[in-house]
Scaffold this active site. Structure first.
Site, PDB file in Angstrom:
ATOM      1  N   HIS A  47      43.989  36.868  45.583  1.00 29.02           N
ATOM      2  CA  HIS A  47      43.356  36.360  46.808  1.00 29.02           C
ATOM      3  C   HIS A  47      43.958  35.010  47.179  1.00 29.02           C
ATOM      4  CE1 HIS A  47      40.202  35.288  49.664  1.00 29.02           C
ATOM      5  NE2 HIS A  47      40.115  34.117  49.050  1.00 29.02           N
TER       6      HIS A  47
ATOM      7  N   CYS B 249      52.037  34.982  40.707  1.00 31.76           N
ATOM      8  CA  CYS B 249      53.216  35.788  40.391  1.00 31.76           C
ATOM      9  C   CYS B 249      54.533  35.187  40.880  1.00 31.76           C
ATOM     10  CB  CYS B 249      53.054  37.192  40.970  1.00 31.76           C
ATOM     11  SG  CYS B 249      53.195  37.231  42.764  1.00 31.76           S
TER      12      CYS B 249
ATOM     13  N   CYS C 273      53.149  32.217  45.438  1.00 34.30           N
ATOM     14  CA  CYS C 273      51.873  32.627  44.859  1.00 34.30           C
ATOM     15  C   CYS C 273      51.756  32.039  43.451  1.00 34.30           C
ATOM     16  CB  CYS C 273      51.814  34.151  44.818  1.00 34.30           C
ATOM     17  SG  CYS C 273      50.424  34.789  43.881  1.00 34.30           S
TER      18      CYS C 273
ATOM     19  N   CYS D 129      44.681  30.315  56.581  1.00 31.91           N
ATOM     20  CA  CYS D 129      43.920  29.260  55.921  1.00 31.91           C
ATOM     21  C   CYS D 129      43.908  29.599  54.428  1.00 31.91           C
ATOM     22  CB  CYS D 129      42.516  29.281  56.525  1.00 31.91           C
ATOM     23  SG  CYS D 129      41.420  28.062  55.854  1.00 31.91           S
TER      24      CYS D 129
ATOM     25  N   HIS E 239      42.218  33.375  54.135  1.00 32.76           N
ATOM     26  CA  HIS E 239      41.910  34.230  55.286  1.00 32.76           C
ATOM     27  C   HIS E 239      42.836  33.877  56.444  1.00 32.76           C
ATOM     28  CE1 HIS E 239      38.179  34.531  52.940  1.00 32.76           C
ATOM     29  NE2 HIS E 239      38.066  35.734  53.477  1.00 32.76           N
TER      30      HIS E 239
ATOM     31  N   CYS F  34      41.233  21.814  59.220  1.00 30.77           N
ATOM     32  CA  CYS F  34      40.151  22.669  58.716  1.00 30.77           C
ATOM     33  C   CYS F  34      39.795  22.388  57.261  1.00 30.77           C
ATOM     34  CB  CYS F  34      40.505  24.145  58.904  1.00 30.77           C
ATOM     35  SG  CYS F  34      41.805  24.748  57.812  1.00 30.77           S
TER      36      CYS F  34
ATOM     37  N   ARG G 193      46.105  31.294  62.323  1.00 29.25           N
ATOM     38  CA  ARG G 193      45.909  30.237  61.328  1.00 29.25           C
ATOM     39  C   ARG G 193      45.666  30.895  59.973  1.00 29.25           C
ATOM     40  NH1 ARG G 193      40.897  27.713  59.543  1.00 29.25           N
ATOM     41  NH2 ARG G 193      39.874  28.682  61.331  1.00 29.25           N
TER      42      ARG G 193
ATOM     43  N   ASP H 235      42.814  31.322  65.674  1.00 31.77           N
ATOM     44  CA  ASP H 235      42.753  30.052  66.413  1.00 31.77           C
ATOM     45  C   ASP H 235      43.933  29.133  66.052  1.00 31.77           C
ATOM     46  OD1 ASP H 235      42.117  29.310  63.847  1.00 31.77           O
ATOM     47  OD2 ASP H 235      40.021  28.846  64.271  1.00 31.77           O
TER      48      ASP H 235
HETATM   49 FE    FE Z   1      51.070  37.030  43.728  1.00 21.35          FE
END
Ligand code: FE
Length: 168
Positions: A137, A86, A83, A154, A140, A101, A152, A144
């Site tokens: 965030h 963090c 991430c 994404c 998603h 995609c 998946r 599929d």
């Molecule tokens: Fe994080």
């Protein structure tokens, strides 16, 4: 005699059952507060100071990078994705695949590293993925993807940093 014996039997059992129920309830509360206390809590102004404006927009304001523009879309080196907010390890290169995609796609996440939330923004019903440590965030998850999960994930490149060191 039978009635008294029955009454005594019930009295003997009710107390332990109540105690067990209370212990379970307490454990549930403790577990959920434990999970919350392990989270990284930062104020909005701290996030603004620490993150780049693109990172802040995507991680904290749930933005999305433009398709096919992300640093890790076509990136297939061996290592671990963490991430960008963090440092929590979220995806491994072995689970990354070419979905076409326009964003980095994985068929699985590192266990416990991400959380799912229903997202009904933009007139769509999707499942949002956030970092389990800082609630940033990430992207998603869709149904599929390839086997073995059929998923998946994404994910925005901006939400991640890449670490080429092998994990043990
Ligand atoms: Fe994080």
């Amino acid at each position: 005699m039978g009635y008294l014996a029955n009454l005594l039997f019930i009295r003997i059992w009710i107390l332990p059952v109540l105690i067990i129920q209370i212990l379970f309830a307490q454990n549930k509360v403790l577990n959920s507060t434990n999970k919350e206390s392990k989270k990284m809590k930062r104020s909005d102004s701290e996030w603004k100071r620490i993150l780049s404006s693109a990172e802040y927009h995507i991680l904290r304001e749930k933005g999305t990078e433009r398709a096919f523009t992300g640093e890790y879309d076509g990136h297939f080196e061996e290592g671990t994705y963490v991430c960008a907010g963090c440092g929590n390890k979220i995806f491994e290169s072995e689970k990354k695949y070419r979905s076409g995609c326009g964003w980095p796609a994985f068929y699985n996440a590192i266990p416990e590293s991400v959380e799912e939330h229903e997202d009904i923004s933009f007139g769509m019903k999707r499942i949002e993925i956030t970092c389990s440590k800082c609630d940033g965030h990430l992207g998603h998850v869709f149904n599929d993807g390839p086997e073995p999960t059929g998923l998946r994930y994404c994910i925005n490149s901006v939400s991640m940093d890449f670490n080429s060191e092998k994990e043990n």
